[in-house]
Design an enzyme around this catalytic site. Structure first.
Site, mmCIF file in Angstrom:
data_model
loop_
_atom_site.group_PDB
_atom_site.id
_atom_site.type_symbol
_atom_site.label_atom_id
_atom_site.label_comp_id
_atom_site.label_asym_id
_atom_site.label_seq_id
_atom_site.Cartn_x
_atom_site.Cartn_y
_atom_site.Cartn_z
ATOM 1 N N CYS A 76 32.899 -5.887 -57.666
ATOM 2 C CA CYS A 76 33.652 -7.221 -57.639
ATOM 3 C C CYS A 76 34.023 -7.851 -56.303
ATOM 4 O O CYS A 76 33.924 -6.984 -55.183
ATOM 5 C CB CYS A 76 35.025 -6.642 -58.173
ATOM 6 S SG CYS A 76 35.121 -6.668 -59.906
ATOM 7 N N HIS A 77 34.032 -9.224 -56.144
ATOM 8 C CA HIS A 77 34.299 -9.799 -54.896
ATOM 9 C C HIS A 77 35.904 -9.531 -54.653
ATOM 10 O O HIS A 77 36.484 -9.772 -55.557
ATOM 11 C CB HIS A 77 33.878 -11.332 -55.068
ATOM 12 C CG HIS A 77 32.527 -11.465 -54.970
ATOM 13 N ND1 HIS A 77 31.659 -11.695 -56.028
ATOM 14 C CD2 HIS A 77 31.581 -11.794 -54.193
ATOM 15 C CE1 HIS A 77 30.503 -11.825 -56.097
ATOM 16 N NE2 HIS A 77 30.386 -12.022 -54.834
ATOM 17 N N MET A 112 38.095 -9.993 -64.344
ATOM 18 C CA MET A 112 38.422 -8.265 -63.982
ATOM 19 C C MET A 112 39.752 -8.091 -63.332
ATOM 20 O O MET A 112 40.169 -7.176 -63.594
ATOM 21 C CB MET A 112 37.145 -7.996 -62.989
ATOM 22 C CG MET A 112 35.700 -7.906 -63.297
ATOM 23 S SD MET A 112 35.564 -7.216 -64.908
ATOM 24 C CE MET A 112 36.016 -5.406 -64.468
ATOM 25 N N GLU A 113 40.276 -9.141 -62.674
ATOM 26 C CA GLU A 113 41.510 -8.788 -62.260
ATOM 27 C C GLU A 113 42.621 -9.103 -63.474
ATOM 28 O O GLU A 113 43.535 -8.003 -63.278
ATOM 29 C CB GLU A 113 41.864 -9.994 -61.289
ATOM 30 C CG GLU A 113 41.201 -10.164 -59.887
ATOM 31 C CD GLU A 113 39.690 -10.059 -59.787
ATOM 32 O OE1 GLU A 113 39.109 -9.933 -58.638
ATOM 33 O OE2 GLU A 113 39.073 -10.598 -60.618
ATOM 34 N N ASP A 127 52.502 6.539 -68.465
ATOM 35 C CA ASP A 127 53.011 7.461 -67.379
ATOM 36 C C ASP A 127 54.557 7.504 -67.420
ATOM 37 O O ASP A 127 55.102 8.444 -67.512
ATOM 38 C CB ASP A 127 52.532 6.834 -65.732
ATOM 39 C CG ASP A 127 53.211 7.900 -64.949
ATOM 40 O OD1 ASP A 127 52.799 8.870 -64.796
ATOM 41 O OD2 ASP A 127 53.806 7.166 -63.897
#
Length: 156
Positions: A76-77, A112-113, A127
């Site tokens: 990824c950039h 993707m972000e 969690d």
């Protein structure tokens, strides 16, 4: 065609030199299923745990993760996002629905972000709630919509 493979079949970062700068947005969704013993801690739209407010913490974690996507996913950039927002709601099926929307004006997309932001928010909920139950399911993470670049996409 796989864009991250060069002519010799090796992993390669996509060359965006010739691409046009456009406004790009993406929204990704993760869905978390929590058992009743966790959902009973829902107060005023957030889950309260010994670690603090679950959804508020998940929002911060998701945004922080989205900003680090270029460090986490090898090809990824690295991008300087213009904006990133995360919403968390409980749907009719008592599932936790996390939507992460990211935007940028750049030569490459931001899906993707958005996917990383939604995923890490879901993992943060896991969690923070695992002390109450391990019967937690991260059901899905998917791209809902993207604009800008070659093709727009919107999931029905």
């Amino acid at each position: 065609m796989l864009t991250h493979i060069d002519k010799q079949g090796n992993p390669s970062m996509v060359d965006v030199t010739e691409k046009q700068v456009t406004r790009r947005t993406a929204t990704a969704r993760s869905v978390v299923v929590l058992p009743d013993e966790v959902l009973q801690h829902l107060v005023n739209g957030d889950l309260m745990s010994k670690k603090g407010p679950v959804f508020q913490t998940a929002v911060i974690a998701g945004i922080m993760a989205a900003k680090k996507t270029g460090e986490l996913i090898p090809l990824c950039h690295p991008l300087g996002m213009d904006n990133c927002s995360i919403t968390i709601q409980v749907n009719q099926q008592q599932e936790i629905v996390i939507d992460c929307t990211a935007s940028i004006t750049a030569k490459t997309g931001i899906e993707m972000e958005a996917l990383v932001g939604a995923s890490i928010a879901a993992l943060t909920i896991y969690d923070m709630c695992k002390a109450m139950s391990h019967d937690i399911l991260i059901k899905e993470t998917k791209l809902m919509e993207k604009t800008g670049g070659k093709h727009d996409f919107k999931r029905a």
